[in-house]
Design a protein around this motif. Structure first.
Motif, mmCIF file in Angstrom:
data_model
loop_
_atom_site.group_PDB
_atom_site.id
_atom_site.type_symbol
_atom_site.label_atom_id
_atom_site.label_comp_id
_atom_site.label_asym_id
_atom_site.label_seq_id
_atom_site.Cartn_x
_atom_site.Cartn_y
_atom_site.Cartn_z
ATOM 1 N N GLY A 108 25.802 90.693 56.755
ATOM 2 C CA GLY A 108 26.133 89.329 57.126
ATOM 3 C C GLY A 108 25.553 88.317 56.163
ATOM 4 N N GLY A 109 25.476 88.636 54.878
ATOM 5 C CA GLY A 109 25.029 87.678 53.879
ATOM 6 C C GLY A 109 23.561 87.321 53.989
ATOM 7 N N SER A 110 22.735 88.326 54.111
ATOM 8 C CA SER A 110 21.273 88.214 53.994
ATOM 9 C C SER A 110 20.635 87.247 54.986
ATOM 10 N N ARG A 111 21.327 86.892 56.050
ATOM 11 C CA ARG A 111 20.717 86.014 57.050
ATOM 12 C C ARG A 111 20.376 86.849 58.266
ATOM 13 N N ARG A 112 19.423 87.733 58.097
ATOM 14 C CA ARG A 112 19.217 88.755 59.100
ATOM 15 C C ARG A 112 18.724 88.186 60.424
ATOM 16 N N ALA A 113 17.788 87.232 60.352
ATOM 17 C CA ALA A 113 17.227 86.681 61.585
ATOM 18 C C ALA A 113 18.310 85.982 62.388
ATOM 19 N N GLY A 114 19.096 85.174 61.690
ATOM 20 C CA GLY A 114 20.190 84.473 62.351
ATOM 21 C C GLY A 114 21.188 85.450 62.918
ATOM 22 N N LEU A 115 21.446 86.464 62.148
ATOM 23 C CA LEU A 115 22.379 87.503 62.570
ATOM 24 C C LEU A 115 21.922 88.121 63.876
ATOM 25 N N TRP A 116 20.639 88.426 63.902
ATOM 26 C CA TRP A 116 20.094 89.070 65.081
ATOM 27 C C TRP A 116 20.213 88.156 66.301
ATOM 28 N N LEU A 117 19.866 86.874 66.090
ATOM 29 C CA LEU A 117 19.951 85.914 67.193
ATOM 30 C C LEU A 117 21.362 85.817 67.726
ATOM 31 N N PHE A 118 22.308 85.680 66.788
ATOM 32 C CA PHE A 118 23.685 85.517 67.198
ATOM 33 C C PHE A 118 24.189 86.758 67.932
ATOM 34 N N ALA A 119 23.915 87.924 67.330
ATOM 35 C CA ALA A 119 24.386 89.166 67.934
ATOM 36 C C ALA A 119 23.773 89.344 69.316
ATOM 37 N N SER A 120 22.494 89.015 69.448
ATOM 38 C CA SER A 120 21.882 89.238 70.753
ATOM 39 C C SER A 120 22.415 88.245 71.775
ATOM 40 N N VAL A 122 25.517 87.185 71.889
ATOM 41 C CA VAL A 122 26.780 87.782 72.318
ATOM 42 C C VAL A 122 26.516 88.941 73.266
ATOM 43 N N MET A 123 25.508 89.736 72.898
ATOM 44 C CA MET A 123 25.168 90.894 73.708
ATOM 45 C C MET A 123 24.784 90.476 75.120
ATOM 46 N N VAL A 124 23.892 89.497 75.203
ATOM 47 C CA VAL A 124 23.435 89.035 76.512
ATOM 48 C C VAL A 124 24.614 88.534 77.329
ATOM 49 N N ALA B 19 28.084 90.197 62.696
ATOM 50 C CA ALA B 19 27.375 90.092 63.973
ATOM 51 C C ALA B 19 28.155 90.803 65.066
ATOM 52 N N MET B 20 29.469 90.592 65.092
ATOM 53 C CA MET B 20 30.293 91.270 66.090
ATOM 54 C C MET B 20 30.220 92.775 65.918
ATOM 55 N N LEU B 21 30.173 93.189 64.651
ATOM 56 C CA LEU B 21 30.064 94.612 64.346
ATOM 57 C C LEU B 21 28.803 95.191 64.963
ATOM 58 N N HIS B 22 27.710 94.421 64.833
ATOM 59 C CA HIS B 22 26.450 94.878 65.430
ATOM 60 C C HIS B 22 26.595 95.039 66.925
ATOM 61 N N VAL B 23 27.286 94.079 67.547
ATOM 62 C CA VAL B 23 27.458 94.151 68.998
ATOM 63 C C VAL B 23 28.248 95.404 69.375
ATOM 64 N N VAL B 24 29.361 95.614 68.671
ATOM 65 C CA VAL B 24 30.198 96.779 68.982
ATOM 66 C C VAL B 24 29.410 98.073 68.789
ATOM 67 N N LEU B 25 28.713 98.154 67.659
ATOM 68 C CA LEU B 25 27.964 99.378 67.363
ATOM 69 C C LEU B 25 26.871 99.607 68.398
ATOM 70 N N THR B 26 26.204 98.509 68.811
ATOM 71 C CA THR B 26 25.145 98.666 69.804
ATOM 72 C C THR B 26 25.718 99.145 71.128
ATOM 73 N N LEU B 27 26.855 98.576 71.523
ATOM 74 C CA LEU B 27 27.446 99.006 72.791
ATOM 75 C C LEU B 27 27.865 100.470 72.729
ATOM 76 N N MET B 28 28.407 100.884 71.576
ATOM 77 C CA MET B 28 28.775 102.291 71.433
ATOM 78 C C MET B 28 27.535 103.186 71.525
ATOM 79 N N SER B 29 26.485 102.801 70.821
ATOM 80 C CA SER B 29 25.250 103.602 70.868
ATOM 81 C C SER B 29 24.731 103.684 72.289
ATOM 82 N N LEU B 30 24.831 102.554 72.990
ATOM 83 C CA LEU B 30 24.357 102.496 74.371
ATOM 84 C C LEU B 30 25.106 103.520 75.217
#
Lengths: 498, 282
Positions: A108-120, A122-124, B19-30
């Motif tokens: 995601g273009g070397s913005r790992r912290a932001g990436l993590w925040l955004f992904a989490s 969405v996850m939540v 980021a979406m990819l991470h979400v998908v991959l995490t859900l699959m791993s889960l």
């Protein structure tokens, strides 16, 4: 003279290094092979020929094979083995999907912290939705969220290799231990799967009871219509491949049989409401196909249908379509019978999985999928994906190809040799498979529903003691494996070199 | 695809898609990890909670893991599995590397024909050989012995094939210079080729060890006495004799799965490479 001496010395050294291996090779491969061949034509039965009852062993010629082929059990077990092999397209599709996802750019273009925040975030959100839909206790929720965030943190830090490891573990640990685990998961009363399903089934019962019957049974016709659409799509796809010269006329036979099988089977078995339906499907699909072919023929084009390049993908596609058709027909039938079943005392019940004749095979296949997504096939696809030349994608980008088009026209054809290899290997494994599951999970039951050929060989050879008969089964199995291997040699090499 | 370059200021499309990819991959791993999660949690439950809906134990009972060793000879099963797998691995790597050396670095008449024969046996279903092999074991009086478990597995056409592929990548000029120095063929094998083929040896070692740690059919038919059971057969025995104590069974399953997971985490680089190489060349 010196030349001959040197050759002899070379031979001696060469064989000297080979000696330990070749001794074992002779004792545990060659001799047993000959022995087994002889056994297959004999009536050696440990119940009659042992140290207490000294009857002489006699040779029956091909009697064992004749008996085998006239025994309905054998055909049932062969059918079971083939049924389990319907898993293959989905297992391969799953591995391919996993490999494609893993090969994408996860940075995601070397913005790992932001990436993590955004992904989490969405996850939540998605997990919250799960909870709203009605997941049980808070403990469970915390558990799921905890696990998910653990994987997410791991994934953003370690990227591909973390996910790859997580995907690969079910395959790597597959064995008696995980089969026993799944046996417990599938337990109809105390297993977590049915514990989770039971409340859902209760809700469905309520909905079904309060809906008018014809509305639900309309679902049956919808499913049949979709199945018909799939059949036609598959046939058209193959006709197109035939036109483009990717698929020879002979190579088309097997996929066509796959495609037409669901309609034929449901017609033959007389799954009552489908009898007319399958007839309708078959006739209309053939009509549509003829119309399509007529259209192609009248265009005055020449058809270079000699090669069989497309066999791997056509067979895969046809198999997948076949299974989807089966699933659709099954769903349709379920919908058809739903109102009657829901009206019964206690409403709808989740399946009894391993102890039910109808669900034992699908249960084992679902477990197989769990282990197959992150299998060696995924690793092979990962390696193959890195070998796809990048300029092909660039060219596709210039042509303005969509993501799906890029996959279908660049990735999939480039992966064809790998797919071919994987399909052949999976078929060889599939024919010999099923022993461990049958032995640890079901004992081949209920009513022989999960007995595969390999388990049959085991029970005949090591439990019943009919060594001759069991060897005959083993050689029949070998003949099937050999056919696939020959097929691989005939088409595989040419295919890979293209 | 690293070749598609999108130059955009700020958080571009690329950011959201990965980021979406991470979400998908995490859900699959889960999804894939849930069975393992259930296994671990159940293994900490006391017996009364085994049938409850909740996955998480109300009262944690780590003593299950000790109890397993009292209920069945689990330590013995462990030891048997390790013992047999280690011997098989050692013998198989030895015999396979010798044969692979002969097939790849030595010239002798008929070499390629013999190798083709080896390759052919790789496609034989193992099942065909099981019945006669068992009769051979009976006549050698090796049934219910460790030797009977180890010997038939100590020779493998696959191992020979895999190591030959590795040895073929070692440059031939090494052989010539060794010959000029007057080294014997054995010295060439032991001092030069073996150290250079180390990645191949490691790969084969892991494959063989894992394969044997998990092997089920042969120990199942060969071993009759409980104290000689290997882990898979022992687990089956546990399940069929005391299948009701799910919590203990899950502790046993966890203990037989966890070493494999650890081994994989330690050696995954070699393993992945080995799988990809073995198949690509095959």
């Amino acid at each position: 003279m010196t030349h001959r001496k040197r050759t002899l010395r070379e031979l001696a050294t060469g064989l000297g290094f080979l000696l330990p291996n070749i001794l074992g090779f002779l004792t545990f491969t060659t001799i047993p092979l000959v022995f087994s061949m002889v056994l297959a034509f004999s009536n050696w039965d440990l119940k009659r020929h042992n140290m207490f009852k000294e009857e002489s062993i006699s040779f029956l010629g091909i009697d064992n094979f004749i008996r085998l082929f006239s025994e309905p059990d054998f055909w049932q077990y062969l059918g079971n083995t083939l049924f389990f092999m319907m898993n293959i397209p989905f297992a391969i599709g799953g591995s391919l999907l996993a490999a494609i996802l893993l090969s994408k750019d996860l940075d995601g273009g070397s913005r790992r912290a932001g990436l993590w925040l955004f992904a989490s975030a969405v996850m939540v959100a998605s997990l919250l939705m799960l909870i709203v839909v009605g997941m049980g206790s808070t403990g469970m929720t915390i558990l799921i969220c905890g696990l998910a965030s653990m994987f997410l943190v791991g994934g953003t830090l370690g990227r591909t290799s973390v996910y790859r490891t997580l995907f690969y573990l079910p395959h790597f640990t597959a064995g008696v231990a995980t089969f026993i685990l799944w046996k417990k998961l599938y337990n109809p009363y105390t297993g977590p799967i049915n514990q989770a399903l039971r409340p859902m089934f209760d809700k469905v019962t309520n909905v079904v009871v309060s809906t008018p019957t014809p509305m639900i049974q309309a679902g049956f016709w919808a499913a049949i219509a979709i199945a018909m659409g799939l059949l036609f799509l598959g046939l058209r796809k193959m006709a197109n491949q035939w036109r483009d010269g990717d698929l020879g006329s002979t190579a088309m036979v097997v996929p066509t049989i796959f495609l037409l099988l669901p309609a034929a089977v449901s017609f033959y078995n007389g799954w009552l409401p489908t009898q007319t339906a399958s007839f309708v499907i078959g006739i209309s699909a053939v009509c549509l196909l003829v119309w399509h072919l007529f259209g192609m023929a009248s265009s005055g084009q020449e058809f270079p249908c000699k090669k069989s390049n497309g066999f791997g993908s056509a067979a895969m596609l046809a198999l997948a379509f076949m299974v989807l058709q089966f699933i659709l027909i099954g769903l349709g039938l379920t919908a058809y019978h739903l109102p009657v079943n829901a009206a019964v005392d206690g409403g709808l019940q989740p399946p009894f999985w391993l102890t039910s004749v109808h669900w034992a095979k699908p249960a084992i296949m679902m477990m197989g999928l769990w282990g197959a997504i992150g299998s060696n096939n995924m690793l092979l696809y990962l390696a193959a994906l890195t070998n796809v030349p990048g300029d092909l994608y660039e060219a596709a980008d210039i042509d303005g190809a969509s993501r799906f088009q890029k996959f279908w026209n660049v990735t999939w054809p480039q992966l064809a040799p790998t797919t071919f290899f994987i399909v052949v290997m999976s078929m060889i494994h599939g024919l010999q498979g099923g022993f461990e599951m049958a032995r640890t999970m079901t004992q081949g039951g209920p009513a022989g529903a999960t007995t595969t050929l390999s388990y049959f060989i085991y029970t005949e050879g090591f439990e019943t003691g009919r060594l001759g008969y069991s060897s005959a089964v083993a050689w029949t199995l070998f003949a099937m494996v050999f056919t696939i291997t020959m097929f691989n040699w005939k088409f595989g090499n040419r295919y890979v070199n293209d | 695809m690293s070749t598609t370059k999108t130059y955009r200021p700020g958080l571009g499309r690329k950011f959201y898609s990965s980021a979406m990819l991470h979400v998908v991959l995490t859900l699959m791993s889960l999804g894939l990890a849930l069975p393992f999660a259930w296994m671990l949690l159940t293994s900490f439950k006391p017996l009364v909670e085994v049938q409850s809906d909740s996955w998480i134990p109300v009262r944690w009972q780590p003593s299950n893991y000790i109890e397993v060793f009292n209920v069945i000879p689990f330590a013995k099963f462990y030891w048997n599995s390790l013992f047999v797998a280690s011997w098989v691995t050692f013998l198989q790597v030895m015999t396979s590397s010798l044969a692979a050396f002969s097939f790849s670095r030595l010239q002798w008449p008929g070499r390629d024909k013999v190798f083709a024969l080896y390759l052919c046996t790789m496609m034989l279903p193992g099942l065909v050989m099981m019945i006669p092999n068992f009769q051979i074991m009976i006549s050698l009086e090796l049934v219910d012995t460790y030797t009977g478990l180890i010997l038939p597995a100590a020779f493998s056409a696959f191992g020979t094939f895999l190591l030959r592929q590795f040895m073929l990548t070692i440059p031939a000029s090494l052989d010539e210079s060794a010959q000029i120095d007057g080294a014997s063929k054995w010295r060439l094998y032991w001092d030069i080729i073996l150290p250079l083929a180390r990645p191949g040896l490691i790969t084969l070692t892991i494959f063989t060890f894992m394969g044997n740690y998990n092997s089920f059919f042969w120990p199942l038919v060969m071993i009759k006495s409980v104290e000689k059971y290997t882990l898979p057969v022992g687990l089956l025995f546990f399940d069929s004799s005391r299948g009701q104590s799910t919590h203990l069974l899950m502790a046993a399953v966890a203990m037989s799965v966890i070493p494999m997971i650890l081994l994989f985490l330690l050696l995954q680089k070699q393993l992945v490479k080995g799988i990809q190489m073995g198949a690509v060349k095959g």
